[in-house]
Design an enzyme around this catalytic site. Structure first.
Site, PDB file in Angstrom:
ATOM      1  N   SER A 135      -7.855  29.933  24.972  1.00 24.68           N
ATOM      2  CA  SER A 135      -7.891  31.399  24.982  1.00 24.68           C
ATOM      3  C   SER A 135      -9.330  31.820  24.739  1.00 24.68           C
ATOM      4  O   SER A 135      -9.938  31.414  23.748  1.00 24.68           O
ATOM      5  CB  SER A 135      -6.970  31.909  23.872  1.00 24.68           C
ATOM      6  N   LYS A 161      -6.957  31.403  29.483  1.00 27.46           N
ATOM      7  CA  LYS A 161      -6.481  32.777  29.217  1.00 27.46           C
ATOM      8  C   LYS A 161      -7.683  33.583  28.784  1.00 27.46           C
ATOM      9  O   LYS A 161      -8.468  33.126  27.949  1.00 27.46           O
ATOM     10  CB  LYS A 161      -5.419  32.710  28.126  1.00 27.46           C
ATOM     11  N   LYS A 163      -8.971  37.358  27.311  1.00 24.10           N
ATOM     12  CA  LYS A 163      -8.563  38.610  26.681  1.00 24.10           C
ATOM     13  C   LYS A 163      -9.090  39.758  27.525  1.00 24.10           C
ATOM     14  O   LYS A 163     -10.246  39.713  27.996  1.00 24.10           O
ATOM     15  CB  LYS A 163      -9.174  38.685  25.285  1.00 24.10           C
ATOM     16  N   ASP A 188      -4.572  38.399  28.667  1.00 21.91           N
ATOM     17  CA  ASP A 188      -3.831  38.874  27.488  1.00 21.91           C
ATOM     18  C   ASP A 188      -4.448  40.185  27.020  1.00 21.91           C
ATOM     19  O   ASP A 188      -5.642  40.239  26.686  1.00 21.91           O
ATOM     20  CB  ASP A 188      -3.919  37.824  26.366  1.00 21.91           C
ATOM     21  N   GLU A 213      -0.133  38.991  29.719  1.00 17.29           N
ATOM     22  CA  GLU A 213       0.513  38.959  28.405  1.00 17.29           C
ATOM     23  C   GLU A 213       0.364  40.296  27.676  1.00 17.29           C
ATOM     24  O   GLU A 213      -0.729  40.866  27.623  1.00 17.29           O
ATOM     25  CB  GLU A 213      -0.121  37.821  27.585  1.00 17.29           C
ATOM     26  N   ASP A 238       4.607  38.802  23.758  1.00 18.15           N
ATOM     27  CA  ASP A 238       4.204  38.112  22.531  1.00 18.15           C
ATOM     28  C   ASP A 238       4.601  39.008  21.353  1.00 18.15           C
ATOM     29  O   ASP A 238       5.705  38.884  20.809  1.00 18.15           O
ATOM     30  CB  ASP A 238       2.682  37.865  22.603  1.00 18.15           C
ATOM     31  N   LYS A 262       5.360  32.111  19.038  1.00 17.82           N
ATOM     32  CA  LYS A 262       4.480  31.666  17.945  1.00 17.82           C
ATOM     33  C   LYS A 262       5.338  31.532  16.708  1.00 17.82           C
ATOM     34  O   LYS A 262       5.936  32.536  16.277  1.00 17.82           O
ATOM     35  CB  LYS A 262       3.421  32.729  17.653  1.00 17.82           C
ATOM     36  N   GLY A 290      -0.933  30.844  19.763  1.00 14.27           N
ATOM     37  CA  GLY A 290      -1.684  30.405  18.588  1.00 14.27           C
ATOM     38  C   GLY A 290      -2.255  31.590  17.855  1.00 14.27           C
ATOM     39  O   GLY A 290      -2.429  32.676  18.433  1.00 14.27           O
TER      40      GLY A 290
HETATM   41  O1  NPG Z   1      -5.984  29.535  20.305  1.00 15.65           O
HETATM   42  O2  NPG Z   1      -5.045  29.909  18.381  1.00 15.65           O
HETATM   43  C1  NPG Z   1      -5.561  30.293  19.444  1.00 15.65           C
HETATM   44  C2  NPG Z   1      -5.712  31.764  19.667  1.00 15.65           C
HETATM   45  C3  NPG Z   1      -4.871  32.284  20.752  1.00 15.65           C
HETATM   46  O3  NPG Z   1      -5.521  34.309  21.735  1.00 15.65           O
HETATM   47  C4  NPG Z   1      -4.985  33.764  20.800  1.00 15.65           C
HETATM   48  N1  NPG Z   1      -4.481  34.410  19.768  1.00 15.65           N
HETATM   49  O4  NPG Z   1      -3.299  37.636  20.415  1.00 15.65           O
HETATM   50  O5  NPG Z   1      -2.494  35.715  20.719  1.00 15.65           O
HETATM   51  C5  NPG Z   1      -3.363  36.433  20.261  1.00 15.65           C
HETATM   52  C6  NPG Z   1      -4.582  35.832  19.600  1.00 15.65           C
HETATM   53  C7  NPG Z   1      -4.770  36.143  18.139  1.00 15.65           C
HETATM   54  C8  NPG Z   1      -5.599  35.358  17.402  1.00 15.65           C
HETATM   55  C9  NPG Z   1      -4.171  37.184  17.519  1.00 15.65           C
HETATM   56  C10 NPG Z   1      -5.786  35.592  16.042  1.00 15.65           C
HETATM   57  C11 NPG Z   1      -4.368  37.412  16.166  1.00 15.65           C
HETATM   58  C12 NPG Z   1      -5.181  36.616  15.446  1.00 15.65           C
END
Ligand code: NPG
Length: 376
Positions: A135, A161, A163, A188, A213, A238, A262, A290
Site C-alpha cells: 500500500s 494499492k 491511496k 483506496d 476501496e 473496509d 482486518k 493492514g
Molecule cells: O500495509 O499495513 C499496511 C497498511 C495498509 O493502507 C493501509 N492501511 O486505510 O487501510 C488503510 C490504511 C491505514 C493504515 C489506516 C494505518 C489506518 C492506519
C-alpha cells in the site's frame, strides 16, 4: 486454559518513511501489544489503534481504558476453553473492536502454543505462503510516487494499492497505467468522496483496476450500493464492514463485490473468520488489510490470510516496508516471488524481541487476578 496474567504495552515505533492517507500523515506507529499468560504459555496480540480517532473511533487511550477496566477483568482467572469463544465472552462490552482484538489474538496465540501447532493451522489455514501486496501512501509529487512504486515492484510485491483523494486520483492512475499497463493495481480512498463524485470516479473504470476501496463514508452501505451500480470496477469495503452483519447487509444490498477483512477492525480472528466464511459461501473474494501492525499483529494477519477464501493479495507487506527493526524475530520477509511464508512454529511462529520491545515501550501495566476487579 486459565488466564493467570495479562500485560498491556503502549508501543511507539518510528516509520521508515511517513505514510499518508486521505485523512492524515503518520510518522510513527502508536499501538498496544497484549500478552496473556495461561497454563505456562504466553500469547501475544495487537490492538492496532492509533494516537487519534482517525481511521477508527478508538485510540490508544480508549483501548487502554476498555482493556484495563472491562475486558481484562472479564478474562482474568477465567477458564477459557477456546480462543474462538473469547469474542462472545467479551460481548457485554459494545464496540471497541480494536481493544478486543489484542486480547483475543493473545488467547489464540496461547492456545496454539499450548497445542504445539501453528496458529494458521488452528484457524483452518490452507496455505504455506501468502501473496503480498503493498500500500503506497499519497506522495508530495507524481515522480516520487512512481519512484516508490518502482522500488516495491522491483522487490517483488504482487499488487500495488495507491491511496487517493480528490485532486490525487484519476491523473495519478493514468500515469501509473502508462508506466505499468498490466500490473495488478487498485486504489483506496478511505472515505474521501461523496455520491456527487460518482461521474468522476467512473473515469477510473477505464484503467482496469482490481477494485476501488472505500470510496464513500466510513459508516455507509446504501450509497455504496448506488455507486456500485454506476461503476464497472468492483467496490471493496473496509471501514463500512465492522461486523459479519454489516458484511451480510453489504452483500445483500450490492454495496461491494469484494471485502477487505482486518482483524483489528472487526474484533479479532474469530470475527474475521466469520466474515471470511460468509463471503466464501457467496462466492465473494476477500483479502487481508493492514493497519501498519508491528510484527505481532502482522503475524496474526499472515495466519488468518492463509484461509482458503483469502484469494486476493492483501496489504500484508514485509516488516521492512515500514520499520527498520520489528518487535519480533525473525521479522516478516518478502520472498523473491512476492510471497510471505506462513510461519511453521507453534502459535504465531515468531518470538518477541524483548530487548528491542523494551526500548519502544512507553507505558506498561500488568494485571493479575487479585489486583484488579471489574467496574460494574
Ligand atoms: O500495509 O499495513 C499496511 C497498511 C495498509 O493502507 C493501509 N492501511 O486505510 O487501510 C488503510 C490504511 C491505514 C493504515 C489506516 C494505518 C489506518 C492506519
Amino acid at each position: 486454559m486459565r488466564v493467570e496474567q495479562v500485560e498491556i504495552r503502549y508501543v511507539r515505533l518510528p516509520l521508515k518513511r511517513h505514510f499518508e492517507t486521505s485523512f492524515r500523515r503518520t510518522r510513527e506507529r502508536h499501538t498496544i501489544l497484549v500478552a496473556v499468560r495461561a497454563d505456562g504459555v504466553e500469547g501475544w496480540g495487537e490492538s492496532p489503534v492509533e494516537d487519534g480517532p482517525w481511521f477508527s473511533s478508538e485510540t490508544v487511550e480508549t483501548a487502554w481504558h476498555v482493556l484495563r477496566d472491562f475486558l481484562i477483568p472479564m478474562m482474568l482467572g477465567q477458564e477459557i476453553a477456546r480462543a474462538a469463544d473469547a469474542f462472545a465472552r467479551m460481548g457485554r462490552v459494545r464496540g471497541h473492536p480494536m481493544a478486543k482484538t489484542g486480547l483475543e489474538e493473545a488467547l489464540w496465540d496461547a492456545e496454539a502454543r499450548q497445542q504445539g501447532v501453528p496458529l494458521a493451522r488452528l484457524l483452518g489455514g490452507v496455505r504455506d505462503r501468502i501473496e503480498s501486496g503493498v500500500s503506497v501512501g499519497i506522495q508530495d509529487s507524481l515522480p516520487e510516487l512512481l519512484e516508490q512504486v518502482e522500488g516495491y515492484l522491483a522487490q517483488g510485491y504482487r499488487r500495488v494499492k495507491v491511496k487517493i483523494k480528490p485532486g490525487w486520483d484519476v491523473d495519478v492512475v493514468r500515469e501509473l497505467r502508462r508506466r505499468w499497463p498490466t500490473v495488478p493495481l487498485m486504489v483506496d480512498a478511505n472515505s474521501a468522496y461523496t455520491l456527487a463524485d460518482a461521474d468522476h470516479l467512473a473515469a477510473l473504470d477505464e484503467w482496469g483496476l482490481l477494485m476501488i476501496e472505500q470510496p464513500l463514508a466510513y459508516d455507509d452501505l446504501y450509497e455504496h450500493s448506488l455507486l456500485q451500480r454506476r461503476l464497472r470496477t468492483p467496490i471493496c469495503l473496509d471501514e463500512s464492514i465492522p461486523t459479519p452483519a454489516h458484511a451480510r447487509a453489504a452483500l445483500e444490498l450490492g454495496s461491494c463485490r469484494i471485502i477487505n477483512i482486518k482483524p483489528g477492525r472487526v474484533g479479532g480472528l474469530a470475527q474475521a473468520r466469520r466474515i471470511h466464511d460468509l463471503c466464501q459461501e457467496r462466492g465473494v473474494p476477500v483479502w487481508c488489510g493492514g493497519l501498519l501492525e508491528t510484527g505481532v499483529g502482522r503475524a496474526h494477519n499472515v495466519a488468518i490470510a492463509s484461509l482458503p477464501n483469502y484469494t486476493l493479495p492483501g496489504d500484508i507487506s514485509a516488516s521492512d516496508r515500514y520499520y527498520e527493526r520489528d518487535v519480533v524475530v525473525p521479522p516478516f520477509r518478502l520472498n523473491p516471488d512476492g510471497t510471505i511464508d506462513v510461519p511453521r512454529g507453534p502459535g504465531i511462529g515468531v518470538e518477541i524481541d524483548r530487548d528491542f520491545l523494551e526500548t519502544v515501550t512507553v507505558r506498561r501495566e500488568v494485571f493479575t487476578q487479585l489486583q484488579h476487579t471489574c467496574h460494574d
